[in-house]
Design a protein around this motif. Sequence first.
Motif, mmCIF file in Angstrom:
data_model
loop_
_atom_site.group_PDB
_atom_site.id
_atom_site.type_symbol
_atom_site.label_atom_id
_atom_site.label_comp_id
_atom_site.label_asym_id
_atom_site.label_seq_id
_atom_site.Cartn_x
_atom_site.Cartn_y
_atom_site.Cartn_z
ATOM 1 N N PRO A 43 0.800 -1.228 0.000
ATOM 2 C CA PRO A 43 0.000 0.000 0.000
ATOM 3 C C PRO A 43 0.832 1.278 0.000
ATOM 4 O O PRO A 43 1.899 1.347 0.614
ATOM 5 N N LEU A 44 0.303 2.277 -0.705
ATOM 6 C CA LEU A 44 0.857 3.624 -0.658
ATOM 7 C C LEU A 44 -0.033 4.442 0.278
ATOM 8 O O LEU A 44 -1.254 4.407 0.165
ATOM 9 N N GLN A 45 0.592 5.163 1.175
ATOM 10 C CA GLN A 45 -0.130 6.022 2.109
ATOM 11 C C GLN A 45 -0.862 7.114 1.336
ATOM 12 O O GLN A 45 -0.320 7.682 0.398
ATOM 13 N N MET A 65 7.241 6.805 4.401
ATOM 14 C CA MET A 65 7.037 5.406 4.767
ATOM 15 C C MET A 65 6.872 4.463 3.575
ATOM 16 O O MET A 65 6.730 3.266 3.749
ATOM 17 N N ASP A 66 6.878 5.008 2.352
ATOM 18 C CA ASP A 66 6.652 4.175 1.168
ATOM 19 C C ASP A 66 7.509 4.693 0.015
ATOM 20 O O ASP A 66 8.357 5.562 0.209
ATOM 21 N N ALA A 67 7.270 4.177 -1.161
ATOM 22 C CA ALA A 67 8.097 4.523 -2.328
ATOM 23 C C ALA A 67 7.565 5.730 -3.105
ATOM 24 O O ALA A 67 7.994 5.974 -4.233
ATOM 25 N N MET A 68 6.669 6.510 -2.529
ATOM 26 C CA MET A 68 6.042 7.605 -3.262
ATOM 27 C C MET A 68 7.044 8.602 -3.832
ATOM 28 O O MET A 68 6.901 9.044 -4.978
ATOM 29 N N ASN A 69 8.054 8.968 -3.074
ATOM 30 C CA ASN A 69 9.010 9.952 -3.593
ATOM 31 C C ASN A 69 9.783 9.435 -4.806
ATOM 32 O O ASN A 69 10.113 10.204 -5.706
ATOM 33 N N GLU A 70 10.025 8.132 -4.847
ATOM 34 C CA GLU A 70 10.638 7.542 -6.042
ATOM 35 C C GLU A 70 9.689 7.664 -7.232
ATOM 36 O O GLU A 70 10.110 7.976 -8.350
ATOM 37 N N HIS A 71 8.400 7.432 -6.994
ATOM 38 C CA HIS A 71 7.406 7.522 -8.060
ATOM 39 C C HIS A 71 7.265 8.966 -8.550
ATOM 40 O O HIS A 71 7.188 9.215 -9.758
ATOM 41 N N ILE A 72 7.249 9.905 -7.626
ATOM 42 C CA ILE A 72 7.155 11.316 -8.006
ATOM 43 C C ILE A 72 8.363 11.719 -8.836
ATOM 44 O O ILE A 72 8.231 12.401 -9.860
ATOM 45 N N ASP A 91 -14.221 3.098 -9.613
ATOM 46 C CA ASP A 91 -13.198 4.144 -9.568
ATOM 47 C C ASP A 91 -11.808 3.510 -9.504
ATOM 48 O O ASP A 91 -11.677 2.292 -9.586
ATOM 49 N N VAL A 92 -10.797 4.351 -9.359
ATOM 50 C CA VAL A 92 -9.416 3.881 -9.330
ATOM 51 C C VAL A 92 -9.135 3.087 -8.059
ATOM 52 O O VAL A 92 -9.847 3.210 -7.054
ATOM 53 N N SER A 93 -8.068 2.296 -8.096
ATOM 54 C CA SER A 93 -7.639 1.563 -6.908
ATOM 55 C C SER A 93 -7.107 2.544 -5.869
ATOM 56 O O SER A 93 -6.785 3.694 -6.170
ATOM 57 N N SER A 94 -7.007 2.094 -4.630
ATOM 58 C CA SER A 94 -6.518 2.979 -3.561
ATOM 59 C C SER A 94 -5.084 3.421 -3.821
ATOM 60 O O SER A 94 -4.725 4.563 -3.527
ATOM 61 N N ARG A 102 -0.955 12.491 -3.844
ATOM 62 C CA ARG A 102 0.335 12.948 -3.326
ATOM 63 C C ARG A 102 1.223 13.523 -4.420
ATOM 64 O O ARG A 102 1.826 14.584 -4.239
ATOM 65 N N ALA A 103 1.291 12.855 -5.570
ATOM 66 C CA ALA A 103 2.103 13.403 -6.674
ATOM 67 C C ALA A 103 1.501 14.717 -7.148
ATOM 68 O O ALA A 103 2.233 15.667 -7.460
ATOM 69 N N GLY A 104 0.176 14.774 -7.202
ATOM 70 C CA GLY A 104 -0.482 16.002 -7.641
ATOM 71 C C GLY A 104 -0.165 17.180 -6.739
ATOM 72 O O GLY A 104 0.176 18.269 -7.214
ATOM 73 N N LEU A 105 -0.241 16.980 -5.433
ATOM 74 C CA LEU A 105 0.012 18.076 -4.504
ATOM 75 C C LEU A 105 1.487 18.488 -4.524
ATOM 76 O O LEU A 105 1.805 19.682 -4.578
ATOM 77 N N VAL A 106 2.382 17.513 -4.511
ATOM 78 C CA VAL A 106 3.815 17.830 -4.511
ATOM 79 C C VAL A 106 4.216 18.579 -5.780
ATOM 80 O O VAL A 106 4.931 19.586 -5.720
ATOM 81 N N THR A 107 3.751 18.103 -6.925
ATOM 82 C CA THR A 107 4.165 18.763 -8.175
ATOM 83 C C THR A 107 3.537 20.148 -8.314
ATOM 84 O O THR A 107 4.179 21.060 -8.842
ATOM 85 N N ARG A 108 2.329 20.331 -7.823
ATOM 86 C CA ARG A 108 1.714 21.674 -7.838
ATOM 87 C C ARG A 108 2.436 22.605 -6.869
ATOM 88 O O ARG A 108 2.636 23.784 -7.166
ATOM 89 N N ALA A 109 2.846 22.083 -5.713
ATOM 90 C CA ALA A 109 3.531 22.896 -4.708
ATOM 91 C C ALA A 109 4.904 23.366 -5.175
ATOM 92 O O ALA A 109 5.454 24.319 -4.631
#
Length: 193
Positions: A43-45, A65-72, A91-94, A102-109
Motif C-alpha cells: 500500500p501507498l499512504q 514510509m513508502d516509495a512515493m518519492n521515487e514515483h514522483i 473508480d481507481v484503486s486505492s 500525493r504526486a499532484g500536490l507535490v508537483t503543484r507545490a
Amino acid sequence: MKTVAFNASARKGGNTSVMLKAALAPIEAAGIETELIELGAKPLQGCIACYKCFERKDGKCAVKMDAMNEHIAKMIEADAIILGSPTYFADVSSNMKSLIDRAGLVTRANGNLLNRKVGAGVAVARRAGSIQTLNSINLFFQISGMIVPGSTYWSVGFGLQPGDTENDTEGLATMQDLGVNVAWLLKKTVDQD
C-alpha cells in the motif's frame, strides 16, 4: 524522451499490466524509452494534507514510509506518464488514488512540475465502471496542465481473471492506437536539442 507507466493493480503482471504493455509497445517501437512500474499490493499512504511540500518546495512528499518519492521523481523525469488502474467499485484503486493525490500536490507545490507533459490513462474493468476510473485519471492530468491524447475508443480493457485482457482484441487495439498517439505527440512537443 521517456515514458513512464504506473500499474496500480495489486496483481503484478495482471490485466492492467497487459493493457499498459500494449500501450507502451508502439512508444518503444518509435525509439522512445519506456518504463513500467508495478505498484503491486504494497500500500501507498494517502495524502495526509500536511502541506509540508508547499513549505519545503523540494519536490518531495514529507511522508517517507513508502516509495512515493521515487514515483514522483520518475514522473518529474518523464516526458509522458501513463497511469493504469483496475476498476474498484467504479473508480481507481486505492494505490492509484494515493499516487494521484500525493504526486499532484507535490508537483503543484513545486511550480506545476507536470505542466505540458503528456498524460494517458488506462482503465481495466470486469464489466462496468471503467469510464469513471478513466475520468479520475484524466482529471488529474488536466488539473496538472498536462496534454491528454485520445485513441480510437476510450482506453479501457475488459477482464476479470489474470490474462483475460489478452483476449480483448478491441481493447488491445485501442491501447496500440493510444501508444501511437502518445509517441506522435511526444515527437511533436518535446524539445529535442
